[in-house]
Design a protein around this motif. Structure first.
Motif, PDB file in Angstrom:
ATOM      1  N   TYR A  46      47.416  41.841 -15.909  1.00  0.00           N
ATOM      2  CA  TYR A  46      48.080  42.454 -17.059  1.00  0.00           C
ATOM      3  C   TYR A  46      47.014  42.894 -18.034  1.00  0.00           C
ATOM      4  O   TYR A  46      45.995  42.222 -18.205  1.00  0.00           O
ATOM      5  CB  TYR A  46      49.030  41.464 -17.737  1.00  0.00           C
ATOM      6  CG  TYR A  46      50.260  41.190 -16.907  1.00  0.00           C
ATOM      7  CD1 TYR A  46      51.439  41.899 -17.128  1.00  0.00           C
ATOM      8  CD2 TYR A  46      50.234  40.244 -15.887  1.00  0.00           C
ATOM      9  CE1 TYR A  46      52.568  41.653 -16.356  1.00  0.00           C
ATOM     10  CE2 TYR A  46      51.354  39.998 -15.118  1.00  0.00           C
ATOM     11  CZ  TYR A  46      52.515  40.706 -15.359  1.00  0.00           C
ATOM     12  OH  TYR A  46      53.631  40.473 -14.593  1.00  0.00           O
ATOM     13  N   THR A  52      51.681  45.405 -23.049  1.00  0.00           N
ATOM     14  CA  THR A  52      50.889  45.156 -21.847  1.00  0.00           C
ATOM     15  C   THR A  52      51.570  45.759 -20.631  1.00  0.00           C
ATOM     16  O   THR A  52      52.788  45.943 -20.609  1.00  0.00           O
ATOM     17  CB  THR A  52      50.676  43.640 -21.608  1.00  0.00           C
ATOM     18  OG1 THR A  52      51.933  43.016 -21.421  1.00  0.00           O
ATOM     19  CG2 THR A  52      49.927  43.005 -22.748  1.00  0.00           C
ATOM     20  N   LYS A  53      50.751  46.037 -19.636  1.00  0.00           N
ATOM     21  CA  LYS A  53      51.291  46.617 -18.412  1.00  0.00           C
ATOM     22  C   LYS A  53      50.731  45.850 -17.228  1.00  0.00           C
ATOM     23  O   LYS A  53      49.595  45.384 -17.246  1.00  0.00           O
ATOM     24  CB  LYS A  53      51.007  48.107 -18.426  1.00  0.00           C
ATOM     25  CG  LYS A  53      50.062  48.660 -17.503  1.00  0.00           C
ATOM     26  CD  LYS A  53      49.794  50.150 -17.560  1.00  0.00           C
ATOM     27  CE  LYS A  53      50.662  50.963 -18.455  1.00  0.00           C
ATOM     28  NZ  LYS A  53      50.455  52.398 -18.315  1.00  0.00           N
ATOM     29  N   HIS A  54      51.568  45.708 -16.196  1.00  0.00           N
ATOM     30  CA  HIS A  54      51.160  45.045 -14.957  1.00  0.00           C
ATOM     31  C   HIS A  54      50.487  46.078 -14.069  1.00  0.00           C
ATOM     32  O   HIS A  54      50.997  47.177 -13.873  1.00  0.00           O
ATOM     33  CB  HIS A  54      52.382  44.458 -14.237  1.00  0.00           C
ATOM     34  CG  HIS A  54      52.034  43.832 -12.940  1.00  0.00           C
ATOM     35  ND1 HIS A  54      52.410  44.379 -11.737  1.00  0.00           N
ATOM     36  CD2 HIS A  54      51.333  42.719 -12.641  1.00  0.00           C
ATOM     37  CE1 HIS A  54      51.956  43.621 -10.763  1.00  0.00           C
ATOM     38  NE2 HIS A  54      51.295  42.609 -11.285  1.00  0.00           N
ATOM     39  N   LYS A  85      46.347  36.877 -16.598  1.00  0.00           N
ATOM     40  CA  LYS A  85      47.096  36.493 -15.397  1.00  0.00           C
ATOM     41  C   LYS A  85      46.558  37.186 -14.147  1.00  0.00           C
ATOM     42  O   LYS A  85      47.320  37.601 -13.271  1.00  0.00           O
ATOM     43  CB  LYS A  85      48.585  36.771 -15.572  1.00  0.00           C
ATOM     44  CG  LYS A  85      49.199  36.022 -16.733  1.00  0.00           C
ATOM     45  CD  LYS A  85      50.652  36.350 -16.882  1.00  0.00           C
ATOM     46  CE  LYS A  85      51.201  35.652 -18.122  1.00  0.00           C
ATOM     47  NZ  LYS A  85      52.594  36.019 -18.392  1.00  0.00           N
ATOM     48  N   GLU A 107      48.367  46.687 -10.290  1.00  0.00           N
ATOM     49  CA  GLU A 107      47.964  46.226  -8.967  1.00  0.00           C
ATOM     50  C   GLU A 107      46.933  47.215  -8.435  1.00  0.00           C
ATOM     51  O   GLU A 107      47.168  48.421  -8.438  1.00  0.00           O
ATOM     52  CB  GLU A 107      49.143  46.201  -7.995  1.00  0.00           C
ATOM     53  CG  GLU A 107      50.170  45.161  -8.308  1.00  0.00           C
ATOM     54  CD  GLU A 107      51.307  45.159  -7.300  1.00  0.00           C
ATOM     55  OE1 GLU A 107      51.530  46.167  -6.592  1.00  0.00           O
ATOM     56  OE2 GLU A 107      51.984  44.136  -7.231  1.00  0.00           O
ATOM     57  N   HIS A 115      46.084  41.649  -8.948  1.00  0.00           N
ATOM     58  CA  HIS A 115      47.167  41.791  -9.919  1.00  0.00           C
ATOM     59  C   HIS A 115      46.620  41.362 -11.275  1.00  0.00           C
ATOM     60  O   HIS A 115      45.907  40.363 -11.353  1.00  0.00           O
ATOM     61  CB  HIS A 115      48.336  40.838  -9.604  1.00  0.00           C
ATOM     62  CG  HIS A 115      48.893  40.961  -8.238  1.00  0.00           C
ATOM     63  ND1 HIS A 115      49.922  41.812  -7.935  1.00  0.00           N
ATOM     64  CD2 HIS A 115      48.591  40.312  -7.087  1.00  0.00           C
ATOM     65  CE1 HIS A 115      50.232  41.678  -6.658  1.00  0.00           C
ATOM     66  NE2 HIS A 115      49.435  40.788  -6.130  1.00  0.00           N
TER      67      HIS A 115
END
Length: 108
Positions: free
Chosen positions: A83, A2-4, A29, A6, A81
């Motif tokens: 994930y 997974t990647k965060h 999230k 924004e 934001h």
């Protein structure tokens, strides 16, 4: 993996609409919040001009002064934001672009 991610938007409604649209990709999230006045959001570029998603080009002004007009007033007011698994990244970028989102150019 997974990647965060924004993504920055002009209005809370744009950010919430993008969040709703991204739900089908299984984001986790997720959080929409105002961008603090003192936040440095450089270098942020329009997603639609950064990929093959839209027709708008990236101008010098979009990179140097993203989300501000000539008076310095911020136009990007909210950040989303979340994930997401790597396999859905390209589709997420399309959805963010559809809602006039902006992202840090290093993440594109």
């Amino acid at each position: 993996m997974t990647k965060h991610i924004e993504a920055f938007f002009e209005t809370e409604n744009d950010a919430e609409s993008a969040k709703a649209d991204l739900q089908e990709l299984g984001i986790e999230k997720e959080l929409v919040e105002p961008i603090p006045e003192e936040a440095d959001v450089l270098p942020i570029v329009p997603v639609a001009g950064s990929t093959n998603v839209g027709g708008a080009g990236i101008s010098y002004d979009n990179i140097v002064h993203p989300g501000q007009d000539d008076t310095g007033k911020k136009h990007l007011t909210h950040v989303l934001h979340f994930y997401l698994s790597d396999e859905h990244f390209d589709r997420a970028i399309e959805k963010i672009g559809k809602h006039s989102g902006h992202m840090n150019e290093k993440h594109l």
